[in-house]
Design an enzyme around this catalytic site. Structure first.
Site, PDB file in Angstrom:
ATOM      1  N   LYS A  11       0.832  -1.203   0.000  1.00 15.22           N
ATOM      2  CA  LYS A  11       0.000   0.000   0.000  1.00 15.22           C
ATOM      3  C   LYS A  11       0.873   1.263   0.000  1.00 15.22           C
ATOM      4  CE  LYS A  11      -3.215  -2.413   3.060  1.00 15.22           C
ATOM      5  NZ  LYS A  11      -4.194  -2.215   4.165  1.00 15.22           N
ATOM      6  N   GLU A 128      -9.650 -10.310  -7.110  1.00 18.59           N
ATOM      7  CA  GLU A 128      -8.674  -9.214  -6.992  1.00 18.59           C
ATOM      8  C   GLU A 128      -7.647  -9.261  -8.115  1.00 18.59           C
ATOM      9  OE1 GLU A 128      -9.288  -8.962  -2.137  1.00 18.59           O
ATOM     10  OE2 GLU A 128      -7.340  -9.618  -2.898  1.00 18.59           O
TER      11      GLU A 128
HETATM   12  P1  DAT Z   1      -6.812  -7.277   5.989  1.00 21.58           P
HETATM   13  O1  DAT Z   1      -6.095  -6.129   5.298  1.00 21.58           O
HETATM   14  O2  DAT Z   1      -5.940  -7.888   7.063  1.00 21.58           O
HETATM   15  O3  DAT Z   1      -7.378  -8.289   5.035  1.00 21.58           O
HETATM   16  P2  DAT Z   1      -9.550  -6.342   6.360  1.00 21.58           P
HETATM   17  O4  DAT Z   1      -9.857  -6.950   5.038  1.00 21.58           O
HETATM   18  O5  DAT Z   1     -10.439  -6.674   7.507  1.00 21.58           O
HETATM   19  O6  DAT Z   1      -8.038  -6.644   6.812  1.00 21.58           O
HETATM   20  O7  DAT Z   1      -9.558  -4.756   6.231  1.00 21.58           O
HETATM   21  C1  DAT Z   1      -8.939  -4.141   5.119  1.00 21.58           C
HETATM   22  C2  DAT Z   1      -8.165  -2.923   5.585  1.00 21.58           C
HETATM   23  O8  DAT Z   1      -9.068  -1.986   6.179  1.00 21.58           O
HETATM   24  C3  DAT Z   1      -7.138  -3.204   6.673  1.00 21.58           C
HETATM   25  O9  DAT Z   1      -5.913  -3.655   6.138  1.00 21.58           O
HETATM   26  C4  DAT Z   1      -7.014  -1.876   7.342  1.00 21.58           C
HETATM   27  C5  DAT Z   1      -8.417  -1.314   7.249  1.00 21.58           C
HETATM   28  N1  DAT Z   1      -9.166  -1.584   8.483  1.00 21.58           N
HETATM   29  C6  DAT Z   1      -9.696  -2.766   8.866  1.00 21.58           C
HETATM   30  N2  DAT Z   1     -10.305  -2.675  10.044  1.00 21.58           N
HETATM   31  C7  DAT Z   1     -10.181  -1.373  10.417  1.00 21.58           C
HETATM   32  C8  DAT Z   1     -10.588  -0.617  11.545  1.00 21.58           C
HETATM   33  N3  DAT Z   1     -11.292  -1.185  12.539  1.00 21.58           N
HETATM   34  N4  DAT Z   1     -10.255   0.702  11.587  1.00 21.58           N
HETATM   35  C9  DAT Z   1      -9.573   1.266  10.582  1.00 21.58           C
HETATM   36  N5  DAT Z   1      -9.145   0.623   9.486  1.00 21.58           N
HETATM   37  C10 DAT Z   1      -9.439  -0.680   9.406  1.00 21.58           C
END
Ligand code: DAT
Ligand code: MG
Length: 151
Positions: A11, A128
């Site tokens: 990212k 993706e």
């Molecule tokens: P990952 O990236 O581990 O697959 P995810 O798919 O649940 O996690 O979420 C995608 C992204 O969103 C994550 O890398 C960071 C952001 N994110 C997730 N939960 C969050 C939260 N509670 N507050 C802020 N950003 C969050």
């Protein structure tokens, strides 16, 4: 070796922090094979499609703005178990909870700066890869190391 592919992205925070080679080397040294790579600034539209499963979450808009705020390294990695094990290499979503030895555990501190994305399953991996790459951008080749990696 069974052909399995996953989508991995460094990212904008990972790119700006100079962690591209560090992250790539962890996948490469493990024995996974890089089959597609590009540097790109994703549009807001791509970001929203990429994170569509989170669209009801309060952080969705900020998350998509962040992903499209600068260059991202988009990659496809191939190998036996690469989807699941790639997530293991990456570590837990919240770097405060990621184990040492993982990418986020070793290199990140906060959830808003967790530096890397990895597909979470076979269906999302396929979606993706299709979102970020054209089929002709994926390179099929045999690595001479494969016979040593897979025994
Ligand atoms: P990952 O990236 O581990 O697959 P995810 O798919 O649940 O996690 O979420 C995608 C992204 O969103 C994550 O890398 C960071 C952001 N994110 C997730 N939960 C969050 C939260 N509670 N507050 C802020 N950003 C969050
Ligand atoms: Mg996810």
């Amino acid at each position: 070796a069974e052909l399995e592919r996953t989508f991995i992205a460094i990212k904008p925070d990972g790119v700006q922090r100079g962690l591209i080679s560090e992250i790539i080397s962890r996948f490469e040294r493990k024995g996974f094979k890089l089959v597609a790579i590009k540097i790109t600034v994703p549009s807001k539209d791509i970001a929203q499609k990429h994170y569509h499963d989170l669209k009801t979450r309060p952080f969705f808009d900020g998350l998509c703005d962040f992903l499209s705020s600068g260059p991202v390294i988009a990659m496809v990695w191939e190998g036996e178990g690469v989807i699941k094990y790639g997530r293991k290499l990456i570590g837990a979503t919240d770097p405060q909870k990621s184990e040492p030895g993982t990418i986020r555990g070793d290199l990140a501190v906060a959830i808003g700066g967790n530096i890397i994305h990895g597909s979470d399953g076979p269906e999302t991996a396929k979606d993706e890869i299709n979102l970020w790459f054209k089929p002709e951008e994926l390179v099929n080749y045999t690595s001479n190391a494969e016979k040593w990696i897979y025994g």
